[in-house]
Design an enzyme around this catalytic site. Structure first.
Site, PDB file in Angstrom:
ATOM      1  N   ASN A  37      33.155  26.797  43.741  1.00 30.43           N
ATOM      2  CA  ASN A  37      32.063  27.342  44.558  1.00 30.43           C
ATOM      3  C   ASN A  37      31.373  26.158  45.224  1.00 30.43           C
ATOM      4  OD1 ASN A  37      29.841  28.539  45.685  1.00 30.43           O
ATOM      5  ND2 ASN A  37      29.101  29.493  43.811  1.00 30.43           N
ATOM      6  N   ARG A  75      34.873  31.014  46.010  1.00 34.92           N
ATOM      7  CA  ARG A  75      33.850  31.938  46.501  1.00 34.92           C
ATOM      8  C   ARG A  75      33.623  31.653  47.979  1.00 34.92           C
ATOM      9  NH1 ARG A  75      27.462  31.272  46.598  1.00 34.92           N
ATOM     10  NH2 ARG A  75      26.872  33.387  47.209  1.00 34.92           N
ATOM     11  N   HIS A 133      26.223  39.043  47.580  1.00 38.29           N
ATOM     12  CA  HIS A 133      26.265  39.136  46.108  1.00 38.29           C
ATOM     13  C   HIS A 133      27.299  40.171  45.651  1.00 38.29           C
ATOM     14  CE1 HIS A 133      21.806  37.759  46.163  1.00 38.29           C
ATOM     15  NE2 HIS A 133      22.572  36.710  45.904  1.00 38.29           N
ATOM     16  N   ARG A 156      12.413  33.696  50.742  1.00 42.59           N
ATOM     17  CA  ARG A 156      12.813  34.539  51.873  1.00 42.59           C
ATOM     18  C   ARG A 156      11.881  35.741  52.007  1.00 42.59           C
ATOM     19  NH1 ARG A 156      19.155  34.964  50.221  1.00 42.59           N
ATOM     20  NH2 ARG A 156      19.146  32.942  49.186  1.00 42.59           N
ATOM     21  N   GLU A 191      30.194  36.040  37.942  1.00 40.38           N
ATOM     22  CA  GLU A 191      30.914  35.995  39.216  1.00 40.38           C
ATOM     23  C   GLU A 191      32.183  35.158  39.117  1.00 40.38           C
ATOM     24  OE1 GLU A 191      27.815  35.944  42.700  1.00 40.38           O
ATOM     25  OE2 GLU A 191      26.882  35.030  40.945  1.00 40.38           O
TER      26      GLU A 191
END
Length: 406
Positions: A7, A94, A184, A245, A390
């Protein structure tokens, strides 16, 4: 079969080597500050093996240098877990944005790489780094080791047009691909399957809402194993407020502030992505641990940030219950989803109309990495805390694709 999961960020590379015979983790870690100077005391190479953690510092100018360091760690160093790098059967990466074309994990070739580069404007912070990771691996291991891209957007590709289209001129969808993509996805896929297992039900017969809550957060409505809606949109900025955010805001707020402050699009983008959210409302931090501490000390803005966060998440959950005409299970995962007992409690307090009543003592006692069901198993709506994985999902997809090559 041994699968290496990679990743990559713009200046980092996370790695995890898995033995798929029992899905065990042989070694994992990260290399940080790639291409940046290392001053004294900055131990940027991290290794976790056999329950122990080791760190050291080393300047690594490129991602290729970083991957060579990973190869050394896994097969040559004092921490090595394989006798030769040749024991690694495949590498899974990923990739954040796969666009419309890539609705499932894919074996990488030159065409796939070019497509992902072309999609970089939709994920400018992520896709270029993801491609860098692949190219670094290719330089080190050559073309004979299969590499697979696993896309954050793929699990959301089942959304119908009524959920993914925006009410802007249709030509922008046709010309630029302006639509909801969702992110996600690997996490949502993993925990939705895990929830079905915990419930002892076929996922194809369930209505689930999965809440991946961390510094970046998103919620997905998963009906019969397929995503029907999700909170993140064209980019990971959409949805509800996150660490830094803004989540969804009235678009006129954006143009209003730009005119008043004389801001460029890039400057406004930086404000919405890096200077908003919980950090902006609290005035304290984007880290939930700091917010909790400040709230406990009586900081009213920290308390407001938490109230807003819980309220916005509850609204999304409620809208997805309506979209699916019901829900069987709700899942909390991610750093805050697994640690934030206050958030789980507050969100569930908004859902009493669904007959949801959680075990508050168990809720407060459950820590990150643990799994728990917070409702009674015979409740109409069951609520779970589940640790996402993940990397395992990426390894499983990679192993499946490689297996079919033989």
């Amino acid at each position: 079969m041994k699968i290496l999961v990679i990743n990559c960020g713009s200046s980092s590379l996370k790695y995890q080597l898995m033995d798929m015979s029992d899905e065990s983790v042989l070694c994992k870690g990260a290399i940080e500050r790639i291409g940046l100077p290392i001053s004294g005391g900055e131990e940027n190479v991290i290794i976790k093996v056999d329950g122990n953690k080791y760190t050291y510092d080393k300047e690594l100018p490129t991602h290729t240098d970083a991957f060579n360091e990973v190869k050394f760690i896994l097969s040559e160093s004092e921490y090595k877990v394989v006798d030769s790098f040749d024991e690694i059967d495949a590498i899974g990466h990923r990739v954040v944005q796969g666009g419309v074309k890539y609705n499932k994990s894919t074996l990488v070739d030159a065409e796939v790489v070019e497509d992902i580069k072309q999609l970089s404007p939709l994920a400018p912070l992520h896709n270029p780094a993801n491609v860098q990771g692949y190219e670094a691996c290719l330089k080190v291991v050559g073309p004979d080791v299969p590499q697979v891209f696993v896309f954050d957007t793929a699990f959301h590709s089942t959304m119908p047009p009524k959920a993914y289209m925006y009410a802007v001129p249709y030509e922008y969808y046709e010309k630029y691909g302006v639509r909801r993509y969702g992110f996600h996805g690997t996490s949502h896929k993993f925990v939705s399957k895990r929830a079905a297992d915990k419930m002892g039900e076929d996922i194809n017969n369930l209505k689930l809402i999965t809440c991946h809550l961390g510094n970046g957060s998103s919620i997905a409505a998963v009906e019969n194993g397929k995503v029907v809606d999700t909170s993140m949109g064209f980019t990971p900025l959409d949805g509800f407020m996150m660490g830094t955010r803004s989540g969804g805001v009235d678009p006129s707020v954006v143009t209003f502030i730009m005119k008043k402050e004389g801001l460029t699009p890039d400057e406004m983008d930086a404000i919405l992505n890096k200077k908003s959210g919980v950090n902006a409302i609290s005035g304290v931090s984007s880290d939930d641990r700091d917010i909790c501490k400040a709230q406990n000390e009586g900081n009213k803005r920290a308390a407001l940030a938490h109230e807003m966060q819980a309220y916005e998440i509850a609204k999304f959950i409620g809208s997805y219950i309506a979209a699916m005409n019901g829900v069987d299970g709700i899942v909390f995962t991610g750093g805050i989803g697994e640690n934030g007992f206050w958030l789980r409690s507050k969100i569930c307090s908004y859902l009493g109309y669904m007959g949801i009543k959680i075990d508050e003592e168990l809720n407060e006692a459950t820590v990150k990495g643990a799994e728990a069901e917070l409702t009674d198993p015979d409740s109409n709506v069951r609520v779970f805390i589940l640790a996402t994985d993940e990397e395992l999902m990426i390894a499983q997809d990679t192993a499946e694709i490689v297996k079919n090559l033989k």
